[in-house]
Design an enzyme around this catalytic site. Structure first.
Site, PDB file in Angstrom:
ATOM      1  CG  HIS A  11      -3.506   2.616  -6.814  1.00 50.49           C
ATOM      2  ND1 HIS A  11      -3.675   3.988  -6.786  1.00 50.49           N
ATOM      3  CD2 HIS A  11      -2.426   2.353  -6.032  1.00 50.49           C
ATOM      4  CE1 HIS A  11      -2.760   4.535  -6.023  1.00 50.49           C
ATOM      5  NE2 HIS A  11      -1.973   3.565  -5.555  1.00 50.49           N
ATOM      6  N   GLY A  12      -5.509   3.472  -9.865  1.00 47.64           N
ATOM      7  CA  GLY A  12      -5.825   4.804 -10.355  1.00 47.64           C
ATOM      8  C   GLY A  12      -5.518   5.886  -9.326  1.00 47.64           C
ATOM      9  CD  GLU A  13      -5.302  12.056  -9.855  1.00 45.47           C
ATOM     10  OE1 GLU A  13      -4.656  12.150 -10.918  1.00 45.47           O
ATOM     11  OE2 GLU A  13      -6.130  12.903  -9.472  1.00 45.47           O
ATOM     12  N   PRO A  15      -7.152  11.046  -4.117  1.00 40.43           N
ATOM     13  CG  PRO A  15      -9.112  11.633  -2.984  1.00 40.43           C
ATOM     14  CD  PRO A  15      -8.386  10.456  -3.553  1.00 40.43           C
ATOM     15  CD  GLU A  86       3.004   1.504  -1.716  1.00 38.37           C
ATOM     16  OE1 GLU A  86       3.983   0.706  -1.709  1.00 38.37           O
ATOM     17  OE2 GLU A  86       2.779   2.295  -2.652  1.00 38.37           O
ATOM     18  NE  ARG A  87       9.332   0.705   3.028  1.00 43.14           N
ATOM     19  CZ  ARG A  87      10.470   1.381   2.898  1.00 43.14           C
ATOM     20  NH1 ARG A  87      10.680   2.115   1.809  1.00 43.14           N
ATOM     21  NH2 ARG A  87      11.401   1.332   3.840  1.00 43.14           N
ATOM     22  CE1 TYR A  89       6.987   4.488   1.918  1.00 45.35           C
ATOM     23  CE2 TYR A  89       4.820   3.681   1.303  1.00 45.35           C
ATOM     24  CZ  TYR A  89       6.125   3.960   0.975  1.00 45.35           C
ATOM     25  OH  TYR A  89       6.572   3.714  -0.297  1.00 45.35           O
TER      26      TYR A  89
END
Length: 216
Positions: A11-13, A15, A86-87, A89
């Site tokens: 994915h893109g950046e 914040p 995503e994992r 966390y």
């Protein structure tokens, strides 16, 4: 067996990427730079000699926002794949890497050493569990789309697993590859197995992209 070609896209950046803050399942959206990166990736893939014909994405916002721009450029419907999130966390989510290391030194040590069965407190996930859900889903995509070129928008932790799966590297091995925002990672699934064609391509970007690890 027909060859299936995959383009796995981080994915893109966001914040939180810029702040080196751990995201996991926290649903953070793209920042302006991330939206720009997604636009550039979409244009690049649409102009490729063999552009993707199928498009999947993690259902987390940062991946969906990236994938929506790819979908518009490619003229493809977007299919969501929650297994490529995503994992998880756990207690680390929302913290910077430095904050996590300071507040939870023992947990951070297990994370840093990539202990395969370590799961973070408060609902976190082990690398072994992540490996099973990610590889199971991409194997199902391979079976569902023989001969196709499949674009998949996902996350850094998922791409870490995919690289190790394709190269048959252990989960605990230190990472020796980059995973930049909107990097293009081309992988082929053929009768003799999976192989990497190219990894972490960023030629479509007009300047660099962030990686959550500081690799030389």
């Amino acid at each position: 067996m027909a060859i299936t070609r995959f383009c796995f896209v981080r994915h893109g950046e966001t914040p939180w990427n810029a702040e080196r803050r751990i995201q996991g399942h926290t649903d953070v959206g793209l920042d302006d730079e991330g939206l720009h990166q997604a636009e550039l990736a979409g244009r690049w893939l649409a102009a490729a000699p063999s552009p993707p014909t199928v498009l999947y994405s993690s259902d987390l916002l940062r991946a969906r926002q990236t994938a929506e721009r790819l979908a518009a450029a490619l003229g493809l419907p977007l299919q969501l794949a929650p297994e490529l999130r995503e994992r998880r966390y756990g207690v680390f989510e929302g913290l910077t890497y430095d904050e996590a290391k300071r507040r939870f030194p023992d947990d951070y040590r297990a994370f840093e050493h990539r202990e395969p069965d370590y799961a973070f407190p408060q609902g976190g996930e082990s690398l072994r569990t992540l490996f099973a859900r990610v590889t199971g889903r991409i194997e199902a995509m391979r079976v569902a789309h023989p001969g196709a070129t499949v674009a998949v928008v996902t996350h850094g932790g998922v791409l870490d697993i995919i690289n190790r799966f394709v190269r048959a590297n252990p989960l605990q091995l230190p990472r020796d590859f980059h995973i930049p925002n909107t990097g293009l990672n081309w992988v082929v699934a053929a009768a003799d197995g999976w192989r990497i064609e190219s990894w972490a391509e960023t030629r479509h970007l007009d300047h660099g992209a962030l990686d959550e690890l500081d690799l030389a």
